[in-house]
Design a protein around this motif. Structure first.
Motif, PDB file in Angstrom:
ATOM      1  N   HIS A 130       0.807  -1.292  -0.080  1.00 53.61           N
ATOM      2  CA  HIS A 130       0.052  -0.003  -0.285  1.00 53.61           C
ATOM      3  C   HIS A 130       0.965   1.399  -0.094  1.00 53.61           C
ATOM      4  CE1 HIS A 130      -3.044   2.865   1.343  1.00 53.61           C
ATOM      5  NE2 HIS A 130      -3.916   1.890   0.814  1.00 53.61           N
ATOM      6  N   ILE A 131       0.483   2.223  -0.594  1.00 51.60           N
ATOM      7  CA  ILE A 131       1.142   3.548  -0.863  1.00 51.60           C
ATOM      8  C   ILE A 131       1.479   4.234   0.458  1.00 51.60           C
ATOM      9  CG2 ILE A 131      -0.843   4.965  -0.991  1.00 51.60           C
ATOM     10  CD1 ILE A 131       0.699   6.646  -3.233  1.00 51.60           C
ATOM     11  N   ARG A 132       0.526   3.867   1.648  1.00 52.88           N
ATOM     12  CA  ARG A 132       0.818   4.584   2.991  1.00 52.88           C
ATOM     13  C   ARG A 132       1.963   3.789   3.826  1.00 52.88           C
ATOM     14  NH1 ARG A 132      -0.718   9.224   4.090  1.00 52.88           N
ATOM     15  NH2 ARG A 132      -0.025   8.824   6.195  1.00 52.88           N
ATOM     16  N   PRO A 177      13.628  11.274   6.751  1.00 55.42           N
ATOM     17  CA  PRO A 177      12.527  12.081   7.283  1.00 55.42           C
ATOM     18  C   PRO A 177      12.575  13.401   6.706  1.00 55.42           C
ATOM     19  CG  PRO A 177      14.260  11.696   9.024  1.00 55.42           C
ATOM     20  CD  PRO A 177      14.427  10.471   7.936  1.00 55.42           C
ATOM     21  N   ASP A 178      13.693  14.192   6.446  1.00 56.80           N
ATOM     22  CA  ASP A 178      14.009  15.259   6.023  1.00 56.80           C
ATOM     23  C   ASP A 178      13.603  15.481   4.690  1.00 56.80           C
ATOM     24  OD1 ASP A 178      15.248  15.999   8.465  1.00 56.80           O
ATOM     25  OD2 ASP A 178      17.039  15.642   7.890  1.00 56.80           O
ATOM     26  N   PHE A 179      13.342  14.407   3.902  1.00 56.07           N
ATOM     27  CA  PHE A 179      13.329  14.528   2.411  1.00 56.07           C
ATOM     28  C   PHE A 179      11.938  14.034   1.785  1.00 56.07           C
ATOM     29  CE2 PHE A 179      17.884  14.600   3.038  1.00 56.07           C
ATOM     30  CZ  PHE A 179      18.168  15.770   2.669  1.00 56.07           C
ATOM     31  N   ILE A 180      11.192  13.301   2.678  1.00 56.43           N
ATOM     32  CA  ILE A 180       9.892  12.737   2.067  1.00 56.43           C
ATOM     33  C   ILE A 180       8.573  13.468   2.621  1.00 56.43           C
ATOM     34  CG2 ILE A 180       8.556  10.744   1.868  1.00 56.43           C
ATOM     35  CD1 ILE A 180      10.929  10.370   0.331  1.00 56.43           C
ATOM     36  N   PRO A 181       7.825  14.017   1.842  1.00 55.73           N
ATOM     37  CA  PRO A 181       6.762  14.758   2.348  1.00 55.73           C
ATOM     38  C   PRO A 181       5.744  14.080   2.912  1.00 55.73           C
ATOM     39  CG  PRO A 181       6.529  14.454  -0.113  1.00 55.73           C
ATOM     40  CD  PRO A 181       7.910  13.633   0.221  1.00 55.73           C
ATOM     41  N   THR A 182       4.904  14.449   3.900  1.00 55.73           N
ATOM     42  CA  THR A 182       3.762  13.712   4.670  1.00 55.73           C
ATOM     43  C   THR A 182       2.705  13.397   4.004  1.00 55.73           C
ATOM     44  OG1 THR A 182       2.862  15.736   5.077  1.00 55.73           O
ATOM     45  CG2 THR A 182       4.420  14.818   6.625  1.00 55.73           C
ATOM     46  N   ASP A 183       2.297  13.938   2.668  1.00 54.62           N
ATOM     47  CA  ASP A 183       1.443  13.593   1.604  1.00 54.62           C
ATOM     48  C   ASP A 183       1.633  12.568   0.805  1.00 54.62           C
ATOM     49  OD1 ASP A 183      -1.031  13.731   0.307  1.00 54.62           O
ATOM     50  OD2 ASP A 183      -0.997  15.816  -0.325  1.00 54.62           O
ATOM     51  N   GLY A 239       1.945   9.674  -5.640  1.00 54.28           N
ATOM     52  CA  GLY A 239       1.065   9.476  -6.821  1.00 54.28           C
ATOM     53  C   GLY A 239       1.456  10.280  -7.768  1.00 54.28           C
ATOM     54  N   GLU A 240       1.853  11.432  -7.598  1.00 53.86           N
ATOM     55  CA  GLU A 240       2.081  12.481  -8.384  1.00 53.86           C
ATOM     56  C   GLU A 240       3.537  12.014  -9.276  1.00 53.86           C
ATOM     57  OE1 GLU A 240       2.433  16.333  -6.546  1.00 53.86           O
ATOM     58  OE2 GLU A 240       0.269  16.229  -6.074  1.00 53.86           O
ATOM     59  N   CYS A 241       4.335  11.517  -8.531  1.00 48.94           N
ATOM     60  CA  CYS A 241       5.772  11.368  -9.072  1.00 48.94           C
ATOM     61  C   CYS A 241       5.427   9.751  -9.790  1.00 48.94           C
ATOM     62  CB  CYS A 241       6.760  11.181  -7.819  1.00 48.94           C
ATOM     63  SG  CYS A 241       8.466  10.572  -8.396  1.00 48.94           S
ATOM     64  N   GLU A 242       4.521   9.113  -9.419  1.00 45.40           N
ATOM     65  CA  GLU A 242       4.252   7.749 -10.097  1.00 45.40           C
ATOM     66  C   GLU A 242       3.769   8.300 -11.527  1.00 45.40           C
ATOM     67  OE1 GLU A 242       1.879   3.699  -9.854  1.00 45.40           O
ATOM     68  OE2 GLU A 242       1.136   5.324  -8.729  1.00 45.40           O
ATOM     69  N   PHE A 243       2.880   9.188 -11.860  1.00 43.51           N
ATOM     70  CA  PHE A 243       2.359   9.626 -13.024  1.00 43.51           C
ATOM     71  C   PHE A 243       3.644  10.089 -13.784  1.00 43.51           C
ATOM     72  CE2 PHE A 243       0.839  12.789 -15.631  1.00 43.51           C
ATOM     73  CZ  PHE A 243       0.007  11.897 -16.470  1.00 43.51           C
TER      74      PHE A 243
END
Length: 286
Positions: A110-112, A123-129, A134-138
């Motif tokens: 799962h993406i979560r 933790p300093d480079f990955i957003p919480t959303d 999903g946007e990067c996957e596209f």
């Protein structure tokens, strides 16, 4: 799934000559010349080693198969042949490439789950959303023109094991050489079976000793006489009878030896700091 490599999108759209790759990358760098000059990065093979460490780190957390991690490395290399790295957040790209590869290699999560593990790792480079993944996957799918099926050399290695009389130790070593080839351009230059045959040659003739550690320099004992003369004879006979592209095998071998020579120049800290510099300066860690 395209079972036949010769009919696959990998063969038809993602196989280049060396001059073609140089032209593609030169054009990309020239288009972003100010950015390239402002934020220097290590040589591509060293940067690829850093990327592999991060993919393996996340892959272990998620217990993903090796082939999914290998597919992710190819996705990253393809993507960065189209997009200047300094225009991206590499940690998000690596996370997304592994997420997409997991789905393609039939070990999805799962993406979560991906988001949580990636945030634990960086933790300093990955957003919480999670929508950012999903946007990067596209973006990855778009830049790769939805051509996501990847053929790997592992299959050829398994298929010829009996014919070449390879021991379990030989198989383990050749497997590691194949793992290492993803640090080079070879997946974009040669068919998987050529790469597998080169890996076997390195195993039975030159006896490389790649470390199980990503950061330890593999040892290539090129001055030694092969301890597998019979295996080498079988390999030579098999290659002659199969009419395989011997020039390609030689070039793959040379590329791998060159990789192991440059390995000593790798410094994880330098890669990490140089990537962090442009990601933070350009606000791509938000």
């Amino acid at each position: 799934m395209a079972a036949n490599y010769w009919a696959s999108s990998q063969y038809r759209h993602w196989l280049f000559s060396k001059p073609q790759l140089v032209e593609i990358r030169t054009t990309l760098e020239n288009h972003e010349r100010p950015l390239v000059q402002q934020y220097p990065l290590p040589e591509l093979r060293l940067l690829s080693l850093f990327f592999r460490e991060q993919i393996n780190k996340l892959g272990r957390r998620l217990q993903l198969r090796q082939q999914a991690q290998a597919t992710a490395q190819i996705y990253v290399r393809r993507f960065y042949s189209k997009v200047e790295i300094r225009r991206t957040n590499p940690y998000l790209v690596l996370t997304t490439a592994l997420y997409l590869a997991g789905k393609m290699e039939e070990c999805p999560q799962h993406i979560r789950v991906f988001l949580n593990e990636a945030r634990n790792a960086w933790p300093d480079f990955i957003p919480t959303d999670s929508s950012r993944i999903g946007e990067c996957e596209f973006s990855l799918i778009s830049e790769m023109n939805s051509q996501l099926i990847v053929h790997h050399p592992y299959r050829t290695l398994s298929e010829v094991q009996k014919s070449l009389g390879l021991s379990s130790d030989d198989m383990g070593l050749a497997w590691q050489v194949i793992n290492d080839h993803y640090l080079t351009d070879l997946p974009l230059l040669y068919a998987p079976h050529i790469i597998a045959i080169a890996a076997i040659f390195l195993t039975v003739a030159l006896k490389p000793s790649p470390s199980s550690s990503n950061t330890t320099v593999p040892r290539i004992r090129t001055g030694q006489v092969s301890t597998h003369p019979t295996a080498l004879q079988r390999w030579t006979t098999w290659v002659a009878e199969s009419e395989v592209d011997l020039d390609g095998v030689v070039d793959c071998t040379q590329e791998m030896l060159s990789l192991y020579e440059i390995w000593e120049q790798y410094h994880e800290r330098i890669c990490r700091e140089q990537i962090a510099r442009f990601v933070r300066s350009l606000g791509m860690d938000k």
